[in-house]
Design a protein around this motif. Structure first.
Motif, mmCIF file in Angstrom:
data_model
loop_
_atom_site.group_PDB
_atom_site.id
_atom_site.type_symbol
_atom_site.label_atom_id
_atom_site.label_comp_id
_atom_site.label_asym_id
_atom_site.label_seq_id
_atom_site.Cartn_x
_atom_site.Cartn_y
_atom_site.Cartn_z
ATOM 1 N N SER A 19 -3.266 -2.504 -11.118
ATOM 2 C CA SER A 19 -2.351 -1.637 -10.383
ATOM 3 C C SER A 19 -2.689 -0.181 -10.651
ATOM 4 C CB SER A 19 -0.894 -1.901 -10.799
ATOM 5 O OG SER A 19 -0.042 -0.881 -10.286
ATOM 6 N N PRO A 20 -2.882 0.631 -9.597
ATOM 7 C CA PRO A 20 -3.225 2.042 -9.817
ATOM 8 C C PRO A 20 -2.102 2.840 -10.444
ATOM 9 C CG PRO A 20 -2.757 1.638 -7.500
ATOM 10 C CD PRO A 20 -2.778 0.290 -8.169
ATOM 11 N N ASN A 21 -0.867 2.346 -10.372
ATOM 12 C CA ASN A 21 0.272 3.066 -10.927
ATOM 13 C C ASN A 21 0.751 2.486 -12.252
ATOM 14 O OD1 ASN A 21 0.244 4.776 -8.704
ATOM 15 N ND2 ASN A 21 1.675 3.498 -7.549
ATOM 16 N N GLY A 75 -1.085 0.977 -14.366
ATOM 17 C CA GLY A 75 -2.132 1.206 -15.356
ATOM 18 C C GLY A 75 -1.887 2.437 -16.211
ATOM 19 N N ASP A 114 2.100 1.905 -3.431
ATOM 20 C CA ASP A 114 1.059 2.502 -4.271
ATOM 21 C C ASP A 114 1.000 4.013 -4.067
ATOM 22 O OD1 ASP A 114 0.317 0.071 -5.342
ATOM 23 O OD2 ASP A 114 -1.375 -0.230 -3.982
ATOM 24 N N ARG A 118 2.098 9.103 -12.670
ATOM 25 C CA ARG A 118 1.346 10.074 -13.475
ATOM 26 C C ARG A 118 2.273 10.943 -14.306
ATOM 27 N NH1 ARG A 118 -0.945 6.648 -10.121
ATOM 28 N NH2 ARG A 118 -3.181 6.572 -10.491
ATOM 29 N N GLY A 136 2.561 6.899 -6.883
ATOM 30 C CA GLY A 136 1.517 7.598 -7.621
ATOM 31 C C GLY A 136 1.995 8.821 -8.390
ATOM 32 N N ARG A 158 0.832 -1.205 0.000
ATOM 33 C CA ARG A 158 0.000 0.000 0.000
ATOM 34 C C ARG A 158 0.872 1.262 0.000
ATOM 35 N NH1 ARG A 158 -2.566 -3.745 -0.541
ATOM 36 N NH2 ARG A 158 -1.953 -3.085 -2.631
ATOM 37 N N GLY A 168 -7.638 2.723 -15.883
ATOM 38 C CA GLY A 168 -8.409 2.350 -14.700
ATOM 39 C C GLY A 168 -8.802 0.890 -14.653
#
Length: 323
Positions: free
Chosen positions: A237-239, A241, A200, A208, A204, A197, A233
Motif C-alpha cells: 500500500s502506498p499509504n 507503508g 490511494d 505522509r 496520500g 485508486r 516502499g
C-alpha cells in the motif's frame, strides 16, 4: 470571521467532541452513508470498472455536494459555520473509537484472555483472528492503530484544512467506499477499482503527514525516519507503508510479515526488521498514546496551515484591489 479561524475553531471542537463522546452506538453518519452507498451498489453493480467509477462518483460526489451546500447555507453566520465544521469533524474522525477498541484488546491479552481478544479483533481490522496467537494479535492491533490514525483522523483533518466541510465529508466518503468495495474480492476486483485508486490519491497527503508526526512524536525519531526511508516502499500500500514503517521505527518494533485475511494469506515485507523487536502486548498502549499525540499535532498543523493560507489569500486579494 475568516475561513481559517472557522476551520480551526470547528475542527478543535469536533476533535474534542470525539474525545469526550466517541462514536454514537446508533445512527452514526458514516454508517448512514455506508447504507446509502450499499443501496447504490445494489442498483448499479456490474463487473465493470466504468460502472464502479460511476458508483464512486455518485457516492463521493454526493457527500462533497452535501457539504458544499451546507457550508454555503451557513456562511453568513460564523457561529453556525463553526458548529457545522465541528459536527462534520466529529462525524468523520474516529480516533477515540480506535483507541477504545485497541485498548480493550490489549486488556484482554494482558488478562490472558486470548479468545476474548480474538472476538474483538474484527471490530478493528479484517485479519483472521483464529490464525493469530497473542503476539500476532498485538502486532495486528499496532498495525491497525498506525494505519487508522491516518485514515480515521489525520487524512480527514488535511482535507478539512484544504476544502472545509466538503473536504471532510468527501475524504470520509472515499475512505468508506474503499473499505466497502476497494478490496480484491471477485465481486469488487473491477467494480471497486476506482474507489481503491481514489482512496490511494486522497489518502496520500494524510499518510505522509502522519508518518512525519509519528517520527516527531515517537520515542525514536531517527529510527522512525530510517524505517520510513528503507522499508515503506516495500509495502503493497502506498499509504499504509510510510505510516506503518514510521510507527514501527518510532516504537522500536517489527511490523508486517505473514498476514491472513478471510482465508487468504499474504506474505508482506517486514518493516523495521533490522532494528526492531517483536511486538508485545504492552506495545498496544504505546501505539495508542502515539496515535493520540499524532492526532493533536495534526490538528495544530492543519489549523495553522488553514489560517496561514487564508491570510495569504486575503493579502493577495487586497494587493490585487490596490493595483
Amino acid at each position: 470571521m475568516r475561513a481559517g479561524r472557522v476551520f480551526a475553531y470547528g475542527a478543535t471542537a469536533g476533535l474534542l467532541g470525539d474525545l469526550l463522546l466517541g462514536d454514537p452506538r446508533r445512527g452514526h453518519p458514516v454508517a448512514v452513508f455506508g447504507r446509502a452507498a450499499g443501496a447504490v451498489e445494489q442498483l448499479l453493480w456490474r463487473d465493470h470498472r466504468g460502472v464502479g467509477a460511476l458508483h464512486t462518483a455518485v457516492c463521493a460526489g454526493g457527500a462533497v455536494a452535501l457539504g458544499a451546500v451546507a457550508a454555503r447555507a451557513v456562511r453568513p453566520w460564523p457561529a453556525a459555520s463553526i458548529t457545522l465544521t465541528a459536527a462534520a469533524t466529529w462525524a468523520v474522525v474516529g480516533g477515540t473509537s480506535l483507541a477504545r477498541e485497541a485498548s480493550a484488546i490489549g486488556r484482554a491479552l494482558t488478562a490472558g484472555d486470548v479468545e476474548g481478544a480474538r472476538e474483538r479483533l474484527p471490530h478493528l481490522c479484517g485479519r483472521d483472528p483464529q490464525a493469530l496467537d497473542a503476539d500476532g494479535i498485538a502486532r495486528a492491533v499496532v498495525e491497525s492503530v498506525a494505519e487508522n490514525t491516518s485514515d480515521a483522523v489525520v487524512g480527514a483533518l488535511v482535507w478539512g484544512a484544504a476544502a472545509g466541510v466538503p473536504g471532510l465529508l468527501g475524504f470520509r466518503a472515499v475512505n468508506t467506499l474503499d473499505a466497502m468495495v476497494g478490496h480484491k474480492s471477485p465481486r469488487h476486483r473491477r467494480y471497486g477499482w476506482a474507489s481503491a485508486r481514489l482512496d490511494d490519491v486522497a489518502g496520500g497527503p494524510g499518510a505522509r503527514l502522519t508518518a512525519v508526526l509519528a517520527a516527531a512524536a515517537g520515542g525514536d525519531p531517527r529510527g522512525a525516519v530510517r524505517a520510513w526511508r528503507t522499508d515503506a516502499g516495500r509495502h503493497p500500500s502506498p499509504n499504509a507503508g510510510p505510516v506503518e514503517a514510521s510507527f514501527a521505527g518510532a516504537l522500536g518494533v517489527r511490523l508486517g510479515g505473514t498476514l491472513a485475511y478471510g482465508g487468504r494469506v499474504e506474505h508482506r515485507p517486514v518493516l523495521n526488521g533490522a532494528h526492531g523487536r517483536t511486538v508485545r502486548v504492552a506495545d498496544i498502549d504505546r501505539a495508542v498514546r502515539l496515535s493520540r499525540r499524532v492526532s493533536w499535532l495534526a490538528l495544530g498543523v492543519c489549523a495553522g496551515a488553514r489560517i496561514a493560507g487564508a491570510q495569504i489569500a486575503g493579502a493577495r486579494l487586497l494587493k490585487g484591489r490596490d493595483a
